[in-house]
Design a protein around this motif. Structure first.
Motif, PDB file in Angstrom:
ATOM      1  N   HIS A 232       0.854  -1.194   0.000  1.00 13.17           N
ATOM      2  CA  HIS A 232       0.000   0.000   0.000  1.00 13.17           C
ATOM      3  C   HIS A 232       0.887   1.241   0.000  1.00 13.17           C
ATOM      4  O   HIS A 232       1.890   1.306   0.718  1.00 13.17           O
ATOM      5  N   THR A 233       0.524   2.222  -0.808  1.00 15.43           N
ATOM      6  CA  THR A 233       1.250   3.486  -0.811  1.00 15.43           C
ATOM      7  C   THR A 233       0.431   4.540  -0.085  1.00 15.43           C
ATOM      8  O   THR A 233      -0.700   4.846  -0.492  1.00 15.43           O
ATOM      9  N   ALA A 234       0.992   5.052   0.999  1.00 18.63           N
ATOM     10  CA  ALA A 234       0.303   6.070   1.800  1.00 18.63           C
ATOM     11  C   ALA A 234       0.830   7.452   1.445  1.00 18.63           C
ATOM     12  O   ALA A 234       2.003   7.608   1.093  1.00 18.63           O
ATOM     13  N   THR A 235      -0.057   8.437   1.554  1.00 24.13           N
ATOM     14  CA  THR A 235       0.366   9.829   1.409  1.00 24.13           C
ATOM     15  C   THR A 235       0.862  10.321   2.763  1.00 24.13           C
ATOM     16  O   THR A 235       0.099  10.402   3.721  1.00 24.13           O
ATOM     17  N   MET A 236       2.155  10.623   2.839  1.00 24.10           N
ATOM     18  CA  MET A 236       2.737  11.118   4.089  1.00 24.10           C
ATOM     19  C   MET A 236       2.736  12.645   4.025  1.00 24.10           C
ATOM     20  O   MET A 236       3.395  13.241   3.161  1.00 24.10           O
ATOM     21  N   ASN A 237       1.987  13.258   4.936  1.00 27.62           N
ATOM     22  CA  ASN A 237       1.816  14.704   4.874  1.00 27.62           C
ATOM     23  C   ASN A 237       2.610  15.401   5.980  1.00 27.62           C
ATOM     24  O   ASN A 237       2.530  15.037   7.153  1.00 27.62           O
ATOM     25  N   ASP A 238       3.392  16.380   5.585  1.00 26.15           N
ATOM     26  CA  ASP A 238       4.075  17.250   6.537  1.00 26.15           C
ATOM     27  C   ASP A 238       3.482  18.642   6.349  1.00 26.15           C
ATOM     28  O   ASP A 238       3.594  19.222   5.250  1.00 26.15           O
ATOM     29  N   VAL A 239       2.836  19.166   7.387  1.00 28.54           N
ATOM     30  CA  VAL A 239       2.137  20.445   7.261  1.00 28.54           C
ATOM     31  C   VAL A 239       3.093  21.546   6.811  1.00 28.54           C
ATOM     32  O   VAL A 239       2.734  22.422   6.021  1.00 28.54           O
ATOM     33  N   ALA A 240       4.355  21.469   7.243  1.00 24.05           N
ATOM     34  CA  ALA A 240       5.318  22.522   6.898  1.00 24.05           C
ATOM     35  C   ALA A 240       6.004  22.272   5.562  1.00 24.05           C
ATOM     36  O   ALA A 240       6.319  23.217   4.827  1.00 24.05           O
ATOM     37  N   ASN A 241       6.216  21.010   5.217  1.00 23.12           N
ATOM     38  CA  ASN A 241       7.050  20.704   4.049  1.00 23.12           C
ATOM     39  C   ASN A 241       6.304  20.065   2.883  1.00 23.12           C
ATOM     40  O   ASN A 241       6.889  19.870   1.818  1.00 23.12           O
TER      41      ASN A 241
END
Lengths: 267, 488
Positions: A232-241
């Protein structure tokens, strides 16, 4: 249960100690009465379980996620080739189950069950960032909810049931990749990053176990299960980057002890 | 995290204990009938089912009150074939443990903001919540309703991106109410009295007008909810523990007083509660009061009541946890919540009609938030109104149709209700309608699942006329929620 056992013993005693009666009554009667009144696994049940769980993850590519991020390393720091790392999780599982079984005259048992487990599965893996030595990233995976829907087939030996099971499973996991990135030649401190991702994985499960009806209405079981949640490919979210993808290949094994209360039809 | 929209419960363990079908206690569960309210009042201890009520045999509980309670049951029509459970309690004791799961399909008028992991942008089917319960008697006078719940997480876009995200949990202790109840005769008055230890102000209340058990009983975790609400509407649910005393005099006048304290930061975190999702920690004990008069005649039951709570709250110094502190300001904000509620319930031949009204007014004295700039005003007002109508009909209330008008309004505040916090025009105002149609396939006592399994199929629609201060695009928050609710 003990009452029924006594009926069976009494029937056996009748045959052994009173042979003269055999000529007066059909010989099948005592045997048939015992057969009809014996224990059966045909019932529905609700119960709880607990045990240990081990989850294995192959993750591609956490180093690239950091070093190729436009705010961190950027295209100029593109990592050569994918980086694949393993992250093992372990913890306990606790949950409940609801199911129904039918025992055929041949002693084969078929059933269906729904279950849900909470878990404390957690694993961590520190990672080197080659483009930003000596910085490291910490990859953390937590899995806290594992529902399943399974069918089972088994063979009943009186109060013992030996079974195999299979079906579908889900796993809810949380991923995080945290640390600091200092671009080559840049002044410290580096840029902090905190990539967060969530997944609701779908996969299959197979297992086997043994269940023992230890008293009226109650049974206990010991069970092993294997789970495969694929890739599974997850979207890794960094609010700043900003966001980026991260791929997870996941399998899991569990060993569980359970207890069930049976209703409707257990004799 | 439990809140006003947290689903409530009708438990098969209660049905096993009482020997009653769901429709004896519930109209549209967990909405309570007069019988259900008194079962709760008596501490969840009433027996009558096939199994022994408690593992102990030295105390049979308030038998006279149980007999009076059964008189309520004899008035109920359309009950199906209530099992006689003869003789009651013949079989062994079974722990009053239950489980509950809601699987729901959610369609919102506008898509979820990206990134939406682990969900699709719209039209999602999610299993949430999943709960385990202790629901029933412990001794003849002590009973409990205690719940542990898994709630599916918000989308990734809902994370704050601050270090405080580490305190988000999916498993949490949920609504909990442990009671002692008994009866007495004082002069010519029949009195039921008891103690309650609980973790959510109004969770102990026996009417479905107050926040903890108000409609809607099930809500999508992906639907939008208005950003402003009074403190008593769940802001401290599961963040507190409270101990109180209550009494019902002559089966008509209900009085209660309870005091609450917030749990320490580490205690909340250990119980699966994110402390930063509440406004702060109490300064001292927060008092809660309740007075309700419930006259009943023939098939009519009417209730008029008031309730309220005073909160002195020390706000968090840094709820983003960027500074790494879990401390609170020394100054405190004071919130005084006063509620007025009413209910009329009519029991017809094989149907119930229930009308509910609840108005809450909150006086905010922001002695801590105003000097720090969290609020733009030193004082504010906030109001909530809910008007609900419910019709249930069919064997054991098999069908239910519920509608509600809701309105939230208050003082504009440029800091509390800013654009960045998701509001428009610095206003907390929202209003709209919700309607729900339910079908309970196994509500009848003679159904094969009783008393081990029950289910409810619900179709709910929420329409917003105004959302967080504006009518512009308010309908983007409209939510369709088709759900199946399983209890076992």
């Amino acid at each position: 249960m003990s009452k029924l056992s006594l009926v069976g013993i009494a029937g056996l005693a009748l045959v052994v100690t009173e042979p003269a009666l055999a000529a007066d009554f059909p010989v099948e009667m005592p045997v048939k009465a015992t057969f009809v009144q014996r224990f059966t696994w045909t019932s529905c049940y609700i119960g709880m379980h607990g045990g240990g769980a081990w989850m294995s993850n192959t993750v591609t590519d956490p180093v690239l996620l950091v070093q190729d991020n436009i705010n961190l390393g950027g295209p100029g720091f593109t990592t050569v080739g994918p980086t694949t790392v393993g992250v093992d999780q372990h913890g306990v599982v606790v949950g409940g189950q609801l199911g129904c079984d039918y025992q055929a005259p041949s002693n084969f048992v078929i059933g269906i069950e729904g279950a849900a487990s909470g878990s404390t599965l957690k694993g961590e893996r520190p990672l080197a960032l080659p483009d930003s030595p000596p910085d490291t990233a910490l990859l953390t995976i937590k899995t806290d909810f594992i529902p399943t829907v399974t069918g089972r087939v088994g063979y009943a030996a009186d109060h013992w049931l030996f079974y195999a099971k299979g079906g579908v499973a889900w796993a809810n996991s949380k991923y995080s990749l945290t640390g600091t990135f200092t671009a080559a030649g840049a002044v410290v401190p580096g840029i902090p990053f905190d990539f967060e991702g969530l997944s609701d994985r779908f996969g299959w499960t197979a297992g086997a176990g043994v269940e023992w009806a230890f008293c009226e209405d109650w049974s206990a079981r010991l069970e092993y299960d294997y789970y495969d949640f694929g890739t599974h490919t997850a979207t890794m979210n960094d609010v700043a980057n900003g966001p980026g993808p991260l791929s997870f290949k996941t399998t899991m094994q569990t060993v569980k002890l359970g207890i069930n209360f049976h209703v409707w039809g257990w004799q | 995290m439990i809140d006003a929209a947290s689903p409530a419960r009708a438990l098969p363990s209660f049905a096993r204990q009482t020997g009653q079908p769901c429709g004896t206690c519930h109209t549209s569960f967990p909405g309570l009938t007069p019988f259900g309210r008194r079962f709760k009042l008596l501490g969840y201890t009433t027996g009558g089912g096939l199994y022994r009520t408690t593992p102990f045999s030295n105390n049979n509980g308030p038998q006279e009150a149980y007999a009076a309670l059964r008189a309520y049951n004899s008035r109920i029509d359309g009950n199906g074939d209530a099992p006689t459970a003869a003789p009651a309690g013949e079989r062994g004791w079974v722990p009053p443990v239950s489980m509950m799961a809601i699987a729901g399909f959610t369609h919102t008028q506008a898509d979820i903001p990206a990134p939406t992991d682990p969900y699709h942008p719209n039209d999602n089917t999610v299993l949430s919540p999943f709960s385990g319960f202790w629901g029933g008697a412990i001794t003849g006078n002590i009973g409990a309703f205690a719940q542990v719940t898994y709630n599916a997480p918000d989308p990734v876009s809902g994370l704050s991106g601050t270090p405080a995200d580490r305190f988000l949990h999916n498993w949490t202790w949920d609504n909990t109410d442990v009671r002692f109840a008994s009866t007495a005769r004082v002069g010519s008055l029949d009195v039921i009295y008891g103690l309650t230890a609980n973790n959510n102000p109004t969770v102990q209340d026996i009417w479905n007008t107050t926040p903890a058990w108000t409609f809607p009983y099930a809500a999508s975790n992906l639907g939008s909810t208005p950003g402003a609400s009074t403190m008593i509407e769940g802001a401290f649910a599961a963040h507190v523990v409270g101990l109180g005393a209550y009494t019902m005099i002559n089966d008509m006048l209900y009085l209660e007083a309870t005091g609450y304290r917030t749990l320490r930061f580490d205690q909340q975190n250990s119980l699966g509660v994110d402390p930063f999702q509440s406004p702060g920690l109490f300064s001292g004990v927060a008092p809660y009061w309740r007075v309700a008069l419930e006259p009943h005649w023939g098939p009519h039951t009417f209730m008029l009541g008031t309730y309220g709570m005073i909160f002195n709250v020390n706000p968090w110094i840094d709820s983003s946890f960027v500074q790494g502190t879990t401390g609170t300001l020394t100054m405190a904000d004071r919130f005084t919540d006063i509620g007025f509620d009413s209910q009329y319930q009519y029991q017809g031949t094989n149907y119930w009609v229930t009308l509910r009204a609840n108005y809450l007014r909150e006086f905010q004295q922001l002695d801590a938030s105003f000097p720090t700039g969290t609020s733009a005003n030193p004082t504010n007002l906030l109001n909530t109104l809910r008007l609900t109508g419910e019709v249930t009909f069919g064997g054991d209330n098999r069908f239910a149709l519920t509608g509600q008008y809701f309105k939230i309004w208050g003082t504009p505040d440029a800091n509390l209700y800013s654009d960045g916090a998701g509001f428009a025009n610095n206003s907390p105002n929202s209003n709209g309608w919700m309607v729900e149609l339910d079908y309970i396939p196994f509500g009848m006592s003679k159904a094969p699942g009783w008393p081990w399994f029950n289910a409810k199929i619900g179709l709910q629609y929420i329409y917003y006329n105004k959302f967080n201060g504006t009518t512009l695009a308010a309908q983007d928050n409209n939510t369709l929620f088709l759900h199946a609710w399983f209890a076992m």
